[in-house]
Design a protein around this motif. Structure first.
Motif, short mmCIF file in Angstrom:
data_model
loop_
_atom_site.label_atom_id
_atom_site.label_comp_id
_atom_site.label_asym_id
_atom_site.label_seq_id
_atom_site.Cartn_x
_atom_site.Cartn_y
_atom_site.Cartn_z
N SER A 259 0.81 -1.23 0.00
CA SER A 259 0.00 0.00 0.00
C SER A 259 0.84 1.27 0.00
O SER A 259 0.41 2.30 -0.52
N GLU A 279 -7.53 -4.40 -5.58
CA GLU A 279 -7.02 -3.49 -4.58
C GLU A 279 -7.53 -3.89 -3.20
O GLU A 279 -8.67 -4.35 -3.06
N THR A 284 -1.95 -3.34 -3.87
CA THR A 284 -2.63 -3.44 -5.16
C THR A 284 -1.96 -4.50 -6.03
O THR A 284 -0.73 -4.62 -6.04
#
Length: 339
Positions: A259, A279, A284
């Motif tokens: 992140s 996500e 992600t």
């Protein structure tokens, strides 16, 4: 002489006539003046038509070239500027224009030390003098290294590509003990990660040769040039970097970025094909479709522990082995320090 240069000579001549306060110029006089000016530059008889000069005057009056020249006809036959101090060479620009021009000059200045931009130095200096920008520091700084070995070859390689010439290049790779001689058909110049490469045809296959590994370059006038008619955008569309395989198909590379680093990858994609797969709060998952090459590996490794390759398995294992080797190297270094 090109039509553009002809037009510039005519505009300059008309400007000289129209601002002359001591002579009256008819349309015929302006035509003769333009014809004479072209004769002086070309060294041969040049006739300028009445329609051409009329169109030139119309263009100078209009906003087409930014002149908006105050040309008037007086006594029903003579031409002059209504403003006796006007000249197309004294066009006023507003503050916004000056700032835009100044920004452009500051960017150009950063390239003027490259050999291929040497001829621009005089132009840049004139622009600086015209807009009084010499005292301003550059606000935009481009990543470049003028001391990089091999930049002196750019002019020679560029000319060879432009003029479709075969080259004999003495080249010593990092792994080789001695240099080798390559007879190549140069196609493209490519800059990547602050290094320059020549994309060329050698023995029927495409190669990329780093300019900093080139020792000598000579023209080969006896060998017929083979033009692959490469389009840079098309040629490099499936890769990160410069290494292109003619036989390898692009693969889907799926990778996770934590992140804290995901926003960086979102705003600066690894490749034009990049898309987000998923996500979460942890990070992600991205996907790109590219050929697997050395430059891709270096890019992925550069994110260290913040990036994990999911697919393809072959790439994941290869990076995993590299991290294992790196870990072992650090452990050995710690042992040496303790001893």
């Amino acid at each position: 002489m090109s039509s553009n240069k002809n037009a510039l000579i005519r505009y300059k001549t008309l400007d000289k006539c129209l601002k002359n306060k001591y002579r009256k110029y008819t349309l015929e006089d302006l035509i003769d003046a333009c014809s004479e000016a072209l004769f002086e530059f070309e060294g041969k008889e040049s006739f300028v038509s009445k329609r051409t000069v009329q169109l030139d005057l119309q263009n100078m009056r209009s906003e087409k070239f930014g002149y908006e020249a105050p040309i008037e006809v007086y006594e029903r036959r003579y031409y002059r500027y209504s403003d006796p101090d006007y000249s197309i060479h004294n066009i006023s620009v507003n503050e916004s224009d000056l700032k835009a021009m100044n920004n452009a000059v500051q960017i150009l200045k950063q390239f003027k030390d490259f050999s291929m931009f040497k001829e621009m130095n005089g132009v840049i200096q004139k622009l600086e003098d015209s807009i009084h920008s010499t005292s301003q520091k550059s606000i935009i700084h481009l990543d470049k290294n003028e001391q990089l070995k091999g930049l002196e070859h750019i002019d020679t390689l560029y000319d060879a590509i432009l003029n479709k010439k075969v080259l004999r290049i003495s080249y010593k790779s990092f792994k080789a003990r001695a240099s080798d001689l390559y007879t190549v058909h140069p196609q493209l110049l490519k800059e990547y990660n602050n290094r320059w490469f020549l994309i060329c045809l050698y023995k029927g296959k495409m190669y990329n040769l780093a300019l900093d590994r080139m020792e000598t370059i000579e023209l080969d006038e006896k060998t017929e040039y083979i033009d692959k008619n490469l389009d840079g955008d098309e040629y490099f569309k499936d890769v990160v970097g410069v290494t292109v395989s003619e036989s390898m198909a692009p693969r889907n590379v799926v990778f996770f970025v934590d992140s804290s680093n995901a926003p960086y990858v979102k705003t600066k994609p690894f490749h034009a094909s990049q898309e987000i797969v998923n996500e979460s709060n942890d990070g992600t998952i991205f996907k790109i479709c590219v050929q697997l090459n050395f430059e891709l590996e270096r890019l992925l490794l550069g994110f260290g522990e913040s990036l994990i390759v999911h697919k393809p398995r072959k790439l994941r294992i290869r990076l995993q082995e590299k991290f294992k080797t790196a870990k072992k190297n650090y452990e050995n270094l710690i042992l040496e320090d303790e001893n």
